[in-house]
Design a protein around this motif. Structure first.
Motif, PDB file in Angstrom:
ATOM      1  N   LYS A   1       4.635  -0.126 -14.080  1.00 36.33           N
ATOM      2  CA  LYS A   1       4.657   0.374 -15.629  1.00 36.33           C
ATOM      3  C   LYS A   1       3.354   0.506 -16.536  1.00 36.33           C
ATOM      4  CE  LYS A   1       9.512  -0.819 -16.002  1.00 36.33           C
ATOM      5  NZ  LYS A   1      10.429  -1.661 -16.565  1.00 36.33           N
ATOM      6  N   ILE A   2       2.535  -0.353 -16.037  1.00 38.71           N
ATOM      7  CA  ILE A   2       1.375  -0.687 -16.826  1.00 38.71           C
ATOM      8  C   ILE A   2       0.140   0.183 -16.295  1.00 38.71           C
ATOM      9  CG2 ILE A   2      -0.140  -2.592 -15.282  1.00 38.71           C
ATOM     10  CD1 ILE A   2      -0.597  -4.035 -18.037  1.00 38.71           C
ATOM     11  N   ASN A   3       0.622   1.079 -15.022  1.00 38.76           N
ATOM     12  CA  ASN A   3      -0.506   2.127 -14.490  1.00 38.76           C
ATOM     13  C   ASN A   3      -0.228   3.195 -15.542  1.00 38.76           C
ATOM     14  OD1 ASN A   3      -1.419   4.191 -12.886  1.00 38.76           O
ATOM     15  ND2 ASN A   3      -0.800   2.785 -11.099  1.00 38.76           N
ATOM     16  N   PRO A   4      -1.361   3.819 -15.773  1.00 36.59           N
ATOM     17  CA  PRO A   4      -1.568   4.740 -16.685  1.00 36.59           C
ATOM     18  C   PRO A   4      -1.148   6.114 -16.098  1.00 36.59           C
ATOM     19  CG  PRO A   4      -3.755   4.210 -16.204  1.00 36.59           C
ATOM     20  CD  PRO A   4      -2.699   3.154 -15.585  1.00 36.59           C
ATOM     21  N   PHE A   5      -1.017   6.176 -14.961  1.00 32.55           N
ATOM     22  CA  PHE A   5      -1.020   7.375 -14.427  1.00 32.55           C
ATOM     23  C   PHE A   5       0.383   8.044 -14.634  1.00 32.55           C
ATOM     24  CE2 PHE A   5      -3.954   5.684 -10.995  1.00 32.55           C
ATOM     25  CZ  PHE A   5      -5.194   5.950 -11.941  1.00 32.55           C
ATOM     26  N   GLN A   6       0.709   9.447 -14.311  1.00 36.38           N
ATOM     27  CA  GLN A   6       1.732  10.086 -14.692  1.00 36.38           C
ATOM     28  C   GLN A   6       2.553  10.650 -13.564  1.00 36.38           C
ATOM     29  OE1 GLN A   6      -0.545  13.097 -16.624  1.00 36.38           O
ATOM     30  NE2 GLN A   6       0.023  12.466 -18.666  1.00 36.38           N
ATOM     31  N   VAL A   7       3.852  10.663 -13.688  1.00 40.85           N
ATOM     32  CA  VAL A   7       4.809  11.482 -12.866  1.00 40.85           C
ATOM     33  C   VAL A   7       5.485  12.535 -13.403  1.00 40.85           C
ATOM     34  CG1 VAL A   7       6.927  11.042 -11.198  1.00 40.85           C
ATOM     35  CG2 VAL A   7       5.394   9.184 -11.451  1.00 40.85           C
ATOM     36  N   PHE A   8       5.167  13.648 -13.034  1.00 41.43           N
ATOM     37  CA  PHE A   8       5.581  14.968 -13.485  1.00 41.43           C
ATOM     38  C   PHE A   8       7.103  15.529 -13.073  1.00 41.43           C
ATOM     39  CE2 PHE A   8       1.097  15.078 -12.864  1.00 41.43           C
ATOM     40  CZ  PHE A   8       0.605  15.131 -14.257  1.00 41.43           C
ATOM     41  N   GLN A   9       7.873  15.792 -13.916  1.00 36.00           N
ATOM     42  CA  GLN A   9       9.206  16.494 -13.436  1.00 36.00           C
ATOM     43  C   GLN A   9       9.249  17.842 -13.685  1.00 36.00           C
ATOM     44  OE1 GLN A   9      11.621  13.852 -15.946  1.00 36.00           O
ATOM     45  NE2 GLN A   9      12.321  12.663 -14.432  1.00 36.00           N
ATOM     46  N   SER A  10       8.915  18.438 -14.462  1.00 33.85           N
ATOM     47  CA  SER A  10       8.432  19.831 -14.778  1.00 33.85           C
ATOM     48  C   SER A  10       7.287  20.026 -15.556  1.00 33.85           C
ATOM     49  CB  SER A  10       9.778  20.435 -15.344  1.00 33.85           C
ATOM     50  OG  SER A  10       9.642  20.197 -16.686  1.00 33.85           O
TER      51      SER A  10
ATOM     52  N   ASP B   1       0.811  -1.466  -0.093  1.00 36.60           N
ATOM     53  CA  ASP B   1      -0.167   0.113  -0.011  1.00 36.60           C
ATOM     54  C   ASP B   1       0.951   1.169  -0.137  1.00 36.60           C
ATOM     55  OD1 ASP B   1      -1.748   2.195   0.289  1.00 36.60           O
ATOM     56  OD2 ASP B   1      -2.993   0.878   1.772  1.00 36.60           O
ATOM     57  N   TYR B   2       0.821   2.069  -0.982  1.00 38.34           N
ATOM     58  CA  TYR B   2       1.482   3.440  -0.946  1.00 38.34           C
ATOM     59  C   TYR B   2       0.496   4.572  -1.497  1.00 38.34           C
ATOM     60  CZ  TYR B   2       1.983   4.076  -5.856  1.00 38.34           C
ATOM     61  OH  TYR B   2       2.060   4.650  -7.323  1.00 38.34           O
ATOM     62  N   ASP B   3       0.956   5.687  -0.763  1.00 40.12           N
ATOM     63  CA  ASP B   3       0.448   7.154  -1.094  1.00 40.12           C
ATOM     64  C   ASP B   3       1.517   7.937  -1.617  1.00 40.12           C
ATOM     65  OD1 ASP B   3      -1.954   5.977  -0.224  1.00 40.12           O
ATOM     66  OD2 ASP B   3      -1.861   6.713   1.933  1.00 40.12           O
ATOM     67  N   LYS B   4       1.224   8.784  -2.814  1.00 41.11           N
ATOM     68  CA  LYS B   4       2.133   9.717  -3.073  1.00 41.11           C
ATOM     69  C   LYS B   4       1.326  10.948  -3.627  1.00 41.11           C
ATOM     70  CE  LYS B   4       5.889  10.379  -6.413  1.00 41.11           C
ATOM     71  NZ  LYS B   4       6.683   9.692  -7.615  1.00 41.11           N
ATOM     72  N   ASN B   5       1.634  11.985  -3.009  1.00 45.09           N
ATOM     73  CA  ASN B   5       1.349  13.339  -3.028  1.00 45.09           C
ATOM     74  C   ASN B   5       2.475  14.210  -3.787  1.00 45.09           C
ATOM     75  OD1 ASN B   5      -0.950  12.591  -1.880  1.00 45.09           O
ATOM     76  ND2 ASN B   5      -0.380  13.256  -0.005  1.00 45.09           N
ATOM     77  N   GLN B   6       2.101  14.872  -4.902  1.00 49.63           N
ATOM     78  CA  GLN B   6       2.807  15.924  -5.549  1.00 49.63           C
ATOM     79  C   GLN B   6       2.505  17.185  -5.819  1.00 49.63           C
ATOM     80  OE1 GLN B   6       3.789  14.220  -9.300  1.00 49.63           O
ATOM     81  NE2 GLN B   6       5.834  15.018  -9.450  1.00 49.63           N
ATOM     82  N   ALA B   7       3.345  18.241  -5.689  1.00 45.56           N
ATOM     83  CA  ALA B   7       2.900  19.470  -5.849  1.00 45.56           C
ATOM     84  C   ALA B   7       3.740  20.269  -6.757  1.00 45.56           C
ATOM     85  CB  ALA B   7       2.709  20.367  -4.469  1.00 45.56           C
ATOM     86  N   LEU B   8       3.385  20.722  -7.804  1.00 44.65           N
ATOM     87  CA  LEU B   8       4.284  21.555  -8.744  1.00 44.65           C
ATOM     88  C   LEU B   8       3.741  22.968  -8.870  1.00 44.65           C
ATOM     89  CD1 LEU B   8       4.436  18.451 -10.285  1.00 44.65           C
ATOM     90  CD2 LEU B   8       5.202  19.831 -12.346  1.00 44.65           C
ATOM     91  N   GLU B   9       5.086  23.770  -8.613  1.00 38.22           N
ATOM     92  CA  GLU B   9       4.776  25.270  -8.689  1.00 38.22           C
ATOM     93  C   GLU B   9       5.716  25.748  -9.794  1.00 38.22           C
ATOM     94  OE1 GLU B   9       5.845  26.888  -4.970  1.00 38.22           O
ATOM     95  OE2 GLU B   9       4.347  25.717  -3.842  1.00 38.22           O
TER      96      GLU B   9
ATOM     97  N   PRO C   1      -2.258  16.819 -17.284  1.00 36.01           N
ATOM     98  CA  PRO C   1      -2.417  15.880 -16.348  1.00 36.01           C
ATOM     99  C   PRO C   1      -3.761  15.001 -16.858  1.00 36.01           C
ATOM    100  CG  PRO C   1      -2.001  17.681 -15.351  1.00 36.01           C
ATOM    101  CD  PRO C   1      -2.368  18.155 -16.708  1.00 36.01           C
ATOM    102  N   THR C   2      -3.430  13.672 -16.466  1.00 37.28           N
ATOM    103  CA  THR C   2      -4.642  12.750 -16.636  1.00 37.28           C
ATOM    104  C   THR C   2      -6.025  13.274 -15.768  1.00 37.28           C
ATOM    105  OG1 THR C   2      -3.093  10.905 -16.578  1.00 37.28           O
ATOM    106  CG2 THR C   2      -5.265  10.431 -16.228  1.00 37.28           C
ATOM    107  N   GLU C   3      -6.976  13.042 -16.094  1.00 38.35           N
ATOM    108  CA  GLU C   3      -8.156  13.417 -15.533  1.00 38.35           C
ATOM    109  C   GLU C   3      -8.364  12.510 -14.110  1.00 38.35           C
ATOM    110  OE1 GLU C   3     -10.402  15.570 -15.899  1.00 38.35           O
ATOM    111  OE2 GLU C   3     -10.220  16.354 -18.159  1.00 38.35           O
ATOM    112  N   ASP C   4      -9.177  12.797 -13.229  1.00 42.98           N
ATOM    113  CA  ASP C   4      -9.163  11.908 -12.049  1.00 42.98           C
ATOM    114  C   ASP C   4      -9.628  10.638 -12.625  1.00 42.98           C
ATOM    115  OD1 ASP C   4      -8.773  14.198 -10.887  1.00 42.98           O
ATOM    116  OD2 ASP C   4     -10.613  14.362  -9.744  1.00 42.98           O
ATOM    117  N   GLY C   5      -9.190   9.418 -11.888  1.00 43.07           N
ATOM    118  CA  GLY C   5      -9.508   8.417 -12.448  1.00 43.07           C
ATOM    119  C   GLY C   5      -9.037   6.950 -11.508  1.00 43.07           C
ATOM    120  N   THR C   6      -9.646   5.835 -11.854  1.00 38.30           N
ATOM    121  CA  THR C   6      -9.246   4.694 -11.068  1.00 38.30           C
ATOM    122  C   THR C   6      -8.957   3.616 -12.075  1.00 38.30           C
ATOM    123  OG1 THR C   6     -10.747   5.145  -9.598  1.00 38.30           O
ATOM    124  CG2 THR C   6     -10.027   3.042  -9.365  1.00 38.30           C
TER     125      THR C   6
END
Length: 784
Positions: free
Chosen positions: A543-552, A375-383, A455-460
């Motif tokens: 890798k098969i998870n369609p969500f995104q990780v943002f670098q900039s 189980d993991y939670d990841k929160n990300q904030a870009l400014e 970004p991806t729309e909210d989804g499951t």
């Protein structure tokens, strides 16, 4: 057939005096593999029970002095001729009996790296892997002689964790309990077809009843400090064996990246984007394991195991400055991105094993069940702040993402093995595995009128997988031949459902995976071998998870729900002269290879890192391996691998199919030294070099690295002090270029590789006990 005999004899010094407590080792002639060990009694007498018919080599050693090898043919109870050890004596206040295995052993299907008596044994397991012959670690990924898809095992059980968790687990675990590292290039059919080459970390076991323990601390200093603190406890009774291990790591790590992208329009460069990214990781991690083996009687054993990793805090601060230079007028603008991320995770695994022995000949039945909760939670904030040529802020775009994932793994496996006659063995088994994964993502605050990533729309995303497997294997020895063969069948069903897509992911396939290894030893100086292996690599869950990780604001790492499994075929032909010189011809064909590919979107001015299937990878070449115990104090290993590697991939934007290939040279040079009269100081000096190589759609430039480590035993081996320095000359960096069609970009990865480390370990309790580290993992966990 199957009859067992007793082999006995005498150990004396060359002056005729009996040698008490000498070590006597028994090896097979066919592959020089270790069979048994014994110690002489007070009168210099030794014996081995339950020795089957075969040819063996026997050798005695005592305090650094050795007898010659004696060849024996066991076909009845046998008394061998006296083994004579050099009579050069040493006066000692006490006698410490040490059996030293060769640092490197080449067995039928694997290379064994014994680290017990090297300076590496008091570092962490990750550092040991980086110094293991044939193993190359780059960008926190593991390859064996340039081949990816490597799977990690501990005591024959796979460590199935996400790549970052494997790094945290191994870098947070002391290597003191490691007996050896096995690099298995042709895994038998018993092992899952997942992956290709296996790296098996063999842990020590208790030999004598009682209790012992240890506390250890390791401090490392790069740009920032790192700390590891741990304790281990072991108990062995008449029926119960138990161990408990705990370690706590606290790290702060600096890494720098540079991306240079020439965006193209009508075959002309319009803009050059240069992004300098500084990443600082701060993490706190707890690793625990507990093992209980209970012998119900002489033929039945029940085991319970639990492994847990808890990451209460994993923080990253990414700061990037992207400068945009217009190719026409030279004007410069850009944007600054501050990216904060917080990661928390729990990974707990539980195992229940039962083993039943049918008879004294070796027939047995094993049942293993396993459950993992991740189980993991990841929160990300870009400014992001955009600036013009004068440096004035002209816009901004701030947003947050929230990502959660929960994965449950269950598996049950049944194995049966039995000897066939005197020199053969049969093994078979079945396995069922079930994977249930659920991920959720949400975004807030994104300005869609602003240019940049969307970004991806909210989804499951739901993903389920079932695997049913069965195998049969056979191995035998006759005359000067050794054979291992097997066939494994795996049926897989997958189902995926992404709430933002109407398409359902469904896949099912049945695949066969044969293995074959042949070895011929006409005499002690010559050894010929041939092997074939087919394997599969399934998409990892992240890798098969369609969500995104943002670098900039204009750089994103993306998953791919359409990833397909890849299949690899490997053939190796080998020749070894005098056990020291080995030549290997190899051929590898890998279809649907999964790569993290980098593409520039010239229209939207985006840099996308996407995991996708390339058409195929093809490699063939020659390896040369030299290993030698030059003296009682120095052993060395040298690897040279020269091969042609080519990859075929499809550009996702132009849909153009391209081929890229290069001749590549890998070099590895490892040296282990044992110093001082009491052999209490050991040292290791290692070097690795990789010339330019093709990986996916990138050409990676050459890199090289030096490393050194020292270990000093104190207080009668109750205490150990270690020191080490990696990347001594600060030469390690990875530069990848992509220049074809409408792609023109460079990525440079510069880790803080030069790390000084200082460690101390104190052992207490009954020090006659050998450590009883054990660890169990299963197959599907590596794709979390």
């Amino acid at each position: 057939m199957g009859q067992e005999y007793k082999v006995s004899g005498h150990v004396k010094q060359t002056d005729g005096a009996e040698v008490a407590f000498a070590n006597i080792l028994l090896y097979k002639v066919s592959d020089t593999s270790f069979v048994k060990g014994a110690a002489s009694d007070e009168n210099g007498v030794f014996y081995f029970d339950n020795v089957i018919h075969n040819q063996y080599l026997i050798r005695a050693s005592y305090i650094g002095n050795y007898s010659g090898y004696k060849l024996v043919d066991v076909n009845s109870d046998l008394i061998v001729d006296t083994l004579f050890i050099d009579s050069t004596g040493q006066e000692l206040n006490e006698v410490v009996v040490v059996s030293k295995k060769p640092t490197l052993e080449q067995k039928v299907d694997r290379l064994v790296f014994n680290i017990e008596n090297t300076a590496l044994s008091d570092s962490d397991i990750w550092d040991v892997l980086k110094s293991t012959p044939t193993v190359f670690v780059k960008n926190d990924g593991i390859t064996v002689k340039g081949e990816g898809g490597v799977q990690i095992m501990i005591n024959d059980k796979k460590v199935n964790l996400p790549p970052e968790d494997i790094l945290n687990l191994l870098s947070g675990t002391s290597a003191k309990g490691v007996q050896s590292i096995e690099v298995i290039t042709t895994p038998p059919a018993k092992y899952d077809a997942e992956g290709g080459t296996l790296i098996n970390i063999k842990m020590k076991k208790n030999l004598i009843a009682g209790y012992n323990g240890a506390v250890y601390n390791r401090y490392s200093q790069g740009v920032f400090p790192r700390q590891m603190l741990g304790t281990s406890h072991y108990f062995k009774g008449r029926q119960l064996e138990a161990s408990f291990n705990y370690s706590y790591t606290q790290n702060k790590i600096l890494t720098n990246y540079t991306d240079i992208t020439n965006f193209i329009e009508d075959a002309q460069i319009t803009d050059t984007w240069t992004s300098d990214l500084e990443v600082i990781y701060r993490s706190k991690k707890h690793n625990t394991s507990a093992f209980f083996d209970y012998a119900l009687d002489d033929n039945n054993t029940l085991s319970f195991s639990s492994i847990g990793t808890f990451t209460p805090s994993y923080l990253t601060r990414d700061f990037s400055d992207t400068k945009i230079q217009n190719a026409n007028n030279g004007d410069t603008s850009g944007f600054l991105t501050l990216n904060y991320a917080k990661f928390e995770a729990i990974n707990a695994a539980f195992y229940l094993d039962y083993v039943h022995k049918f008879n004294d000949l070796g027939s047995k039945l094993g049942v293993n069940s396993h459950f993992t909760y991740y189980d993991y939670d990841k929160n990300q904030a870009l400014e992001t702040d955009f600036y013009d040529g004068d440096g004035a802020t002209v816009g901004e775009n701030d947003f947050s993402t929230f990502n959660q994932q929960q994965t449950k793994l269950f598996s049950v496996q049944v194995d049966y093995s039995s000897p066939i006659g005197e020199n053969a063995n049969f093994e078979s088994g079945i396995k069922y595995a079930l994977i249930d994964s659920e991920s959720y993502i949400a975004q807030e605050g994104f300005d869609r009128d602003q240019e940049g990533i969307e970004p991806t729309e909210d989804g499951t995303f739901f993903y389920d997988e079932e695997i049913l497997a069965g195998y049969a294997s056979f191995d035998a020895n006759w005359n000067n031949w050794t054979m291992k063969s097997g066939l494994r069948a795996e049926y897989t069903e997958t189902q995926g459902d992404f709430s933002n897509s109407t398409d359902k992911i469904q896949n099912h396939y049945l695949e066969l995976f044969p293995t074959l290894f042949l070895q011929f030893n006409p005499n002690r100086k010559h050894r010929f071998g041939a092997s074939y292996k087919r394997s599969i690599i399934r998409p990892s869950y992240n890798k098969i998870n369609p969500f995104q990780v943002f670098q900039s604001n204009n750089s994103v790492v993306e998953g791919n729900v359409n990833l397909q499994p890849s299949f690899k075929n490997s053939v190796i032909m080998s020749y070894t002269y005098n056990r020291d010189y080995t030549f290997e011809l190899f051929y590898r064909y890998h279809r649907n290879v999964m790569r993290l590919l980098t593409f520039q979107d010239n229209e939207s001015k985006l840099l996308r890192f996407i995991t996708d299937n390339t058409d195929r990878e093809l490699a063939y070449g020659l390896d040369f391996i030299y290993r030698k115990e030059i003296s009682n104090s120095w052993d060395t290993y040298f690897l040279s691998s020269y091969y042609y590697g080519t990859e075929r991939f499809t550009d996702i934007l132009s849909l153009q199919t391209l081929d890229q290939g290069l001749w590549t040279l890998l070099l590895q040079f490892n040296n282990n030294f044992t110093l001082l009269e009491d052999r209490s100081l050991t040292a290791s000096l290692n070097y690795s070099y990789v010339s330019p190589i093709v990986i996916g759609n990138s050409r990676q430039e050459y890199y090289n690295e030096w490393g050194i480590s020292l270990k000093k035993n104190i207080w009668g081996k109750k205490g150990t002090i270690t020191m080490g320095l990696t990347d001594i000359f600060k030469q390690f960096k990875l530069k990848n270029t992509r220049k074809y069609g409408n792609q023109d970009n460079i990525s440079i990865y510069r880790p803080n590789g030069r790390i000084f480390s200082l460690g101390f370990r104190y052992n207490f309790g009954n020090m006659k006990i050998r450590d009883n580290y054990k660890s169990k993992e299963t197959d599907e966990r590596d794709r979390l």
